[in-house]
Design a protein around this motif. Structure first.
Motif, PDB file in Angstrom:
ATOM      1  N   UNK A  64       0.827  -1.189   0.000  1.00  7.79           N
ATOM      2  CA  UNK A  64       0.000   0.000   0.000  1.00  7.79           C
ATOM      3  C   UNK A  64       0.864   1.244   0.000  1.00  7.79           C
ATOM      4  N   UNK A  65       0.487   2.233   0.766  1.00  7.67           N
ATOM      5  CA  UNK A  65       1.303   3.445   0.853  1.00  7.67           C
ATOM      6  C   UNK A  65       2.132   3.474   2.137  1.00  7.67           C
ATOM      7  N   UNK A  66       2.406   2.270   2.676  1.00  7.18           N
ATOM      8  CA  UNK A  66       3.393   2.063   3.744  1.00  7.18           C
ATOM      9  C   UNK A  66       2.978   2.638   5.098  1.00  7.18           C
ATOM     10  N   UNK A  67       1.664   2.770   5.328  1.00  9.93           N
ATOM     11  CA  UNK A  67       1.232   3.197   6.661  1.00  9.93           C
ATOM     12  C   UNK A  67       0.864   2.003   7.544  1.00  9.93           C
ATOM     13  N   UNK A  68       0.600   0.859   6.939  1.00  3.84           N
ATOM     14  CA  UNK A  68       0.352  -0.382   7.656  1.00  3.84           C
ATOM     15  C   UNK A  68      -0.741  -0.194   8.727  1.00  3.84           C
ATOM     16  N   UNK A  69      -1.874   0.273   8.272  1.00  7.75           N
ATOM     17  CA  UNK A  69      -2.979   0.566   9.193  1.00  7.75           C
ATOM     18  C   UNK A  69      -3.632  -0.724   9.681  1.00  7.75           C
ATOM     19  N   UNK A  70      -4.358  -0.595  10.779  1.00 15.00           N
ATOM     20  CA  UNK A  70      -5.078  -1.755  11.323  1.00 15.00           C
ATOM     21  C   UNK A  70      -6.135  -2.250  10.347  1.00 15.00           C
ATOM     22  N   UNK A  71      -6.622  -1.361   9.490  1.00 14.03           N
ATOM     23  CA  UNK A  71      -7.627  -1.751   8.492  1.00 14.03           C
ATOM     24  C   UNK A  71      -7.015  -2.459   7.295  1.00 14.03           C
ATOM     25  N   UNK A  72      -5.704  -2.512   7.239  1.00 12.81           N
ATOM     26  CA  UNK A  72      -5.037  -3.186   6.136  1.00 12.81           C
ATOM     27  C   UNK A  72      -4.378  -2.216   5.182  1.00 12.81           C
ATOM     28  N   UNK A  73      -3.954  -2.741   4.089  1.00 13.48           N
ATOM     29  CA  UNK A  73      -3.252  -1.938   3.090  1.00 13.48           C
ATOM     30  C   UNK A  73      -4.186  -0.920   2.455  1.00 13.48           C
ATOM     31  N   UNK A  74      -3.598   0.192   2.012  1.00  9.52           N
ATOM     32  CA  UNK A  74      -4.374   1.209   1.298  1.00  9.52           C
ATOM     33  C   UNK A  74      -4.634   0.819  -0.151  1.00  9.52           C
ATOM     34  N   UNK A  75      -4.111  -0.326  -0.579  1.00  8.04           N
ATOM     35  CA  UNK A  75      -4.393  -0.815  -1.928  1.00  8.04           C
ATOM     36  C   UNK A  75      -5.237  -2.074  -1.813  1.00  8.04           C
ATOM     37  N   UNK A  76      -6.410  -2.057  -2.456  1.00  6.85           N
ATOM     38  CA  UNK A  76      -7.328  -3.184  -2.389  1.00  6.85           C
ATOM     39  C   UNK A  76      -7.352  -3.987  -3.668  1.00  6.85           C
ATOM     40  N   UNK A  77      -7.402  -5.303  -3.520  1.00  6.93           N
ATOM     41  CA  UNK A  77      -7.510  -6.210  -4.667  1.00  6.93           C
ATOM     42  C   UNK A  77      -8.868  -6.891  -4.603  1.00  6.93           C
ATOM     43  N   UNK A  78      -9.604  -6.859  -5.707  1.00  9.52           N
ATOM     44  CA  UNK A  78     -10.931  -7.461  -5.760  1.00  9.52           C
ATOM     45  C   UNK A  78     -10.907  -8.679  -6.664  1.00  9.52           C
ATOM     46  N   UNK A  79     -11.309  -9.811  -6.122  1.00  6.88           N
ATOM     47  CA  UNK A  79     -11.334 -11.083  -6.852  1.00  6.88           C
ATOM     48  C   UNK A  79     -12.701 -11.245  -7.512  1.00  6.88           C
ATOM     49  N   UNK A  80     -12.723 -11.175  -8.838  1.00  6.25           N
ATOM     50  CA  UNK A  80     -13.982 -11.349  -9.575  1.00  6.25           C
ATOM     51  C   UNK A  80     -14.167 -12.778 -10.062  1.00  6.25           C
ATOM     52  N   UNK A  81     -13.261 -13.684  -9.619  1.00  5.41           N
ATOM     53  CA  UNK A  81     -13.434 -15.095  -9.929  1.00  5.41           C
ATOM     54  C   UNK A  81     -12.526 -15.600 -11.030  1.00  5.41           C
TER      55      UNK A  81
END
Length: 663
Positions: A613-630
């Motif tokens: 992500x943007x290297x903040x390592x938040x409790x909510x996870x990375x600031x970059x999200x990956x979506x699996x469409x199958x």
């Protein structure tokens, strides 16, 4: 460092697989000759339908018969093997040879080679003997006068030069040199690069499939590295009987006298009489720009008609900053209305550019062209093969070869619209092979389709800097060398934002993903870079193959100082295959998101998703999200979704096996 694990047995297996595909017997390089044909150093079946087809067949020297030494494979920048096609070549000492078996009838060859620089720079010349079936000897005079650059951008021709930019970050010492006491000591020559050149030779007659083309370094000649040989059957010279023949206007086909004024006279006459201009076989000396508008210029074919010039130092800098001029066909400036209805075909442009001066207008083709075509040219030793400064529209560029440039191959700069670059072959550029640069005004509705880009020494095979509704389709990009990769979308260089759509469809990248010196990390085969703006257009990456990527297949990155300002989103991967990645399938070093549908991956070296992500390592996870469409298989496993942090800043590289058929 990239340390391939190819063994002699693996190489023999590759030779066997390629040879069997051609219906011949399989032989190792030391045995009887086999006509091993490749495309971008691979079995042609692996890249079928991708890239350009200009009628020549590629044969890598490492697969030919030789008593020389195979160098490589290797991917470390500043080495001869890294800049070779397929990352391997053959080194020949005086008396040694490499011998190719023609896979089909041919009357012409192109040899890609490297010979040493002069000790103080400036290049040397050296002979190479060419024989066919042990007879019919000819001598090629090789040169390194257009190769061997050194140091930091924009480079030096002097191998003994000190550091050009003492205030720049330097990877070699991990320091800013002018802040270092004492100043860092670097080995000289510092960062040598741009080693290779190519030369074409008409054989004088056609030789059948199975004939042996032997390249031998004579006694007393320089050590010569041969990368590959292309062979082809060149058609007879084209004749244009009803045209303004430049010979009638005083042009000299021997090249002894300058023919620029004669070409101007022929062009002026042709415009008045509505005729084409014809350039019959010959070499025509031209040492300045030929300005063209509303004219058709036809040569006898790029092997027969050569427009060749010297680089000329201007008595004072031109208004645009040029300090040199040289051979080139230029449209009028866009500010003056540009040129229209220009059609150029069937000749070669041989320049004389040996250093990179970004203000110089010493390109093969330049200016603004609308409603125009450029077809069947060979452009060699200019700064940029074709550089267009818009606004301009409806330009079609087809069937050209561009080789050994100091900078880009083709660049659409500033407001080029509704234009097409199709079926062109670009090799050994000193910057982006093909680029759309939307500085000040958007490039829009442009298409880069079915082109081949090989071994760009610096930067990317294909790069888009801003723009709207542009397409990159069915291209083949192989072996980028450093500080760039195969396909790049970047919000940088003052470009307008990406808007609308970007289609990146049906492309194949091979051995892509270089080491970025400034960041000390490896890049993706396709990489997205948010430096000056968000990258938020609808980007569709569909049906692409990423083969043998040195690091990761796809990378999303924002520069550290702006990582909280700009993001990358709305990128969609579908029906994509990743066959080999030294580290990961996806590396995310930015905020944003991407979706993945039916993306298949195998032979991945490290964790399949490297999400910082943007290297903040938040409790909510990375600031970059990956979506699996199958349909993605096991590489995109649930624990990595949607934004689990899996960050290893520099994961170890595990070189993958050679790519193979996808079952």
């Amino acid at each position: 460092m990239y340390v391939p694990r190819t063994t002699a047995a693996a190489l023999a297996t590759a030779v066997v697989s390629l040879t069997v595909g051609l219906g011949g017997a399989a032989h190792a390089a030391a045995g009887p000759a086999a006509a091993v044909v490749t495309r971008a150093g691979l079995d042609p079946a692996l890249v079928a339908g991708r890239g350009a087809d200009l009628g020549f067949l590629e044969q890598e020297a490492e697969h030919a018969v030789t008593d020389g030494t195979v160098i490589g494979p290797g991917r470390d920048a500043y080495t001869l093997q890294a800049e070779a096609s397929g990352r391997s070549a053959v080194r020949l000492e005086p008396g040694q040879y490499v011998e190719f078996t023609l896979p089909q009838a041919a009357n012409a060859i192109t040899v890609r080679y490297s010979i040493p620089d002069a000790p103080q720079g400036g290049g040397i010349t050296s002979p190479l003997d060419v024989s066919v079936d042990g007879r019919h000897h000819r001598t090629m005079t090789l040169t390194s006068q257009y190769a061997w650059l050194y140091n930091e951008y924009p480079f030096s021709n002097d191998p003994t030069a000190d550091i050009l930019h003492p205030d720049w970050w330097m990877t070699e010492c991990g320091c800013v040199p002018d802040a270092t006491t004492p100043a860092p000591v670097v080995a000289k020559p510092f960062r040598p690069n741009h080693f290779y050149d190519e030369q074409r030779l008409l054989l004088g007659r056609s030789y059948p499939a199975g004939a042996k083309i032997r390249l031998t370094v004579p006694a007393g000649a320089a050590t010569t590295v041969v990368d590959l040989m292309d062979s082809q059957q060149v058609a007879p010279p084209h004749v244009e009987p009803y045209a303004a023949n430049v010979l009638a206007f005083g042009a000299d086909p021997t090249g002894r006298r300058d023919s620029a004024d004669a070409l101007d006279r022929a062009i002026a006459f042709a415009r008045r009489t509505h005729l084409k201009v014809y350039l019959p076989p010959g070499t025509y000396q031209v040492n300045r720009h030929i300005v063209v508008d509303d004219v058709t210029i036809v040569g006898a074919g790029s092997w027969y008609t050569v427009i060749k010039g010297h680089q000329v130092t201007l008595p004072a800098p031109a208004p645009d900053g040029s300090v040199h001029t040289g051979v080139g066909f230029y449209g009028k400036e866009a500010a003056a209305g540009g040129s229209h209805d220009v059609h150029l075909s069937g000749f070669a442009i041989e320049g004389d550019v040996r250093e990179r001066i970004d203000t110089d207008q010493v390109n093969g083709i330049g200016g603004a062209f609308s409603d125009s075509t450029i077809d069947g040219l060979y452009i060699h030793h200019t700064k940029v093969g074709m550089w267009f400064d818009g606004p301009m529209h409806h330009l079609v560029i087809t069937n050209n070869q561009i080789a050994d440039q100091i900078a880009d191959g083709i660049n659409f700069h500033t407001g080029v619209t509704d234009s097409v670059v199709r079926n062109n072959f670009v090799r050994n550029t000193g910057d982006d092979g093909l680029a759309m640069w939307s500085e000040k005004t958007e490039d829009a509705d442009d298409v880069f389709d079915h082109n081949t880009v090989q071994t760009p020494v610096l930067a990317n095979g294909i790069a888009l800097y801003g723009g709207t509704d542009n397409t990159v389709s069915d291209n083949l990009v192989a072996d980028p060398i450093r500080e760039g990769s195969a396909i790049h979308l970047g919000s940088r260089f003052g470009a307008e934002a990406f808007t609308g759509h970007v289609w990146v469809t049906g492309n194949t990248t091979v051995r892509a993903g270089t080491y970025e010196l400034n960041w000390n990390i490896g890049l993706g085969a396709i990489w997205f870079y948010a430096l000056e703006k968000d990258l938020a257009a609808d980007v569709e990456v569909v049906g692409d193959d990423f083969l043998d990527s040195t690091y990761n297949a796809a990378m999303f990155v924002a520069d550290w100082p702006v990582r909280d300002l700009y993001s990358i989103s709305n990128v969609h991967f579908k029906d994509v295959r990743v066959d080999g990645a030294g580290t990961s399938v996806v590396s995310a070093r930015a905020a944003g998101s991407a979706t993945f549908e039916n993306v298949q991956a195998r032979n991945v070296g490290a964790v399949s998703v490297n999400n910082c992500g943007s290297f903040h390592f938040t409790a909510a996870g990375s600031e970059f999200g990956l979506t699996d469409l199958g349909g993605n298989g096991s590489w995109l496993s649930p624990w990595e979704l949607p934004n689990t942090i899996t960050c290893d800043d520099r994961p170890p590289v595990v070189p993958p096996p050679a790519p193979g058929p996808w079952h």
